[in-house]
Enzyme design. Structure first.
Site, PDB file in Angstrom:
ATOM      1  N   GLY A  22       0.770  -1.237   0.000  1.00 35.29           N
ATOM      2  CA  GLY A  22       0.000   0.000   0.000  1.00 35.29           C
ATOM      3  C   GLY A  22       0.797   1.282   0.000  1.00 35.29           C
ATOM      4  N   SER A  23       2.041   1.249  -0.476  1.00 32.03           N
ATOM      5  CA  SER A  23       2.795   2.510  -0.496  1.00 32.03           C
ATOM      6  C   SER A  23       2.211   3.483  -1.518  1.00 32.03           C
ATOM      7  CB  SER A  23       4.287   2.268  -0.760  1.00 32.03           C
ATOM      8  OG  SER A  23       4.513   1.794  -2.061  1.00 32.03           O
ATOM      9  N   MET A  33      -3.623  -7.272  -7.528  1.00 31.19           N
ATOM     10  CA  MET A  33      -3.027  -8.371  -8.299  1.00 31.19           C
ATOM     11  C   MET A  33      -4.078  -9.290  -8.934  1.00 31.19           C
ATOM     12  SD  MET A  33       0.099  -7.645  -7.906  1.00 31.19           S
ATOM     13  CE  MET A  33       1.059  -9.090  -8.335  1.00 31.19           C
ATOM     14  N   LEU A  72      -7.002  -9.610 -12.435  1.00 33.13           N
ATOM     15  CA  LEU A  72      -7.583  -9.031 -13.649  1.00 33.13           C
ATOM     16  C   LEU A  72      -8.990  -8.553 -13.337  1.00 33.13           C
ATOM     17  CD1 LEU A  72      -6.499 -11.617 -16.389  1.00 33.13           C
ATOM     18  CD2 LEU A  72      -5.555  -9.341 -15.960  1.00 33.13           C
ATOM     19  N   ILE A  73      -9.420  -7.526 -14.038  1.00 39.35           N
ATOM     20  CA  ILE A  73     -10.762  -6.964 -13.841  1.00 39.35           C
ATOM     21  C   ILE A  73     -11.660  -7.508 -14.961  1.00 39.35           C
ATOM     22  CG2 ILE A  73     -12.079  -4.794 -13.780  1.00 39.35           C
ATOM     23  CD1 ILE A  73     -10.129  -4.777 -11.522  1.00 39.35           C
ATOM     24  N   HIS A  79       2.153   0.094 -13.259  1.00 42.84           N
ATOM     25  CA  HIS A  79       2.912  -1.148 -13.428  1.00 42.84           C
ATOM     26  C   HIS A  79       4.410  -0.820 -13.433  1.00 42.84           C
ATOM     27  CE1 HIS A  79       3.572  -5.285 -14.625  1.00 42.84           C
ATOM     28  NE2 HIS A  79       4.434  -4.849 -15.517  1.00 42.84           N
TER      29      HIS A  79
HETATM   30  C1  GRF Z   1       3.885  -1.320  -7.322  1.00 43.43           C
HETATM   31  O1  GRF Z   1       5.212  -1.527  -7.731  1.00 43.43           O
HETATM   32  C2  GRF Z   1       2.965  -1.264  -8.507  1.00 43.43           C
HETATM   33  O2  GRF Z   1       3.582  -0.761  -9.660  1.00 43.43           O
HETATM   34  C3  GRF Z   1       2.629  -2.714  -8.721  1.00 43.43           C
HETATM   35  O3  GRF Z   1       2.542  -3.259  -7.455  1.00 43.43           O
HETATM   36  C4  GRF Z   1       3.355  -2.523  -6.546  1.00 43.43           C
HETATM   37  C5  GRF Z   1       2.483  -2.112  -5.404  1.00 43.43           C
HETATM   38  O4  GRF Z   1       3.205  -1.555  -4.348  1.00 43.43           O
HETATM   39  N1  GRF Z   1       1.422  -2.830  -9.514  1.00 43.43           N
HETATM   40  P1  GRF Z   1       2.440  -0.898  -3.110  1.00 43.43           P
HETATM   41  O5  GRF Z   1       1.490  -1.959  -2.551  1.00 43.43           O
HETATM   42  O6  GRF Z   1       1.692   0.299  -3.616  1.00 43.43           O
HETATM   43  O7  GRF Z   1       3.504  -0.549  -2.130  1.00 43.43           O
END
Ligand code: GRF
Length: 190
Positions: free
Chosen positions: A12-13, A90, A92-93, A109
């Site tokens: 969730g960063s 993670m 697909l929609i 991504h």
């Molecule tokens: C990020 O690198 C994003 O590009 C990918 O998954 C990661 C998620 O990181 N889709 P966080 O959970 O937001 O820290």
């Protein structure tokens, strides 16, 4: 002001970076709900600490993906959500969400798409010996990281950089690029 939903599965960063931008007044939006498909994901605690409503579901509790996404859709409609922001979600929609939110779902991504789609994109790029790496923000369609590209930012990989250093650089780019791109996108479509 846009009413948005953020979807996440893990740390969730990016959710935090988007929420910080909203709090600072850099992004004219409100996170109406955080949707999470992993009941143990660290992002849930982060949302609670920030008083953001969460919808936490286990897809395996539903008979089908359509049923699972219908529960999400009902919540989004109840909360009048206009935009969906995938931030480390993670999955697909499917059409259940794609149809009502066509061109209103974006994803981030950690590669320069169309290269290195799917899981562990950074590991894939390292294994391929990529000399430039970066981040892509794109619209979401039914494929895996295949929707049309909205923004990209890249950097040159320095000799001897570790995977951790590369990940650190990618995350730093993501946290700024996502907010800036959403801001432009939503200003254009006001
Ligand atoms: C990020 O690198 C994003 O590009 C990918 O998954 C990661 C998620 O990181 N889709 P966080 O959970 O937001 O820290």
């Amino acid at each position: 002001m846009k009413r948005i939903a953020v979807f996440a599965s893990g740390t969730g960063s990016n959710f935090e970076a988007i929420h910080d931008s909203i709090l600072k007044g850099n992004l004219d939006a409100e996170i109406a709900v955080l949707v999470v498909d992993q009941p143990k994901a660290a992002v849930i605690e982060k949302a609670k600490n920030r008083n953001v409503e969460t919808l936490v579901l286990s897809p395996k509790d539903y008979a089908s993906k359509a049923e699972y996404e219908t529960v999400i859709l009902n919540k989004l409609q109840e909360l009048q959500v206009e935009e969906i922001v995938l931030a480390g979600y993670m999955r697909l929609i499917s059409d259940v969400l794609l149809t009502p939110y066509q061109n209103h779902i974006v994803n981030i991504h950690p590669s320069l798409l169309p290269d290195f789609k799917g899981k562990d994109a950074i590991g894939q790029a390292i294994a391929a010996g990529a000399k430039r790496m970066g981040v892509t923000i794109h619209y979401v369609d039914s494929g895996m990281d295949t929707g049309s590209i909205i923004a990209q930012e890249s950097f040159e990989v320095q000799e001897g950089m570790s995977k951790e250093e590369i990940e650190h650089q990618i995350h730093a780019i993501e946290h700024v690029l996502y907010t800036n791109t959403l801001k432009k996108l939503w200003e254009e479509t006001k």
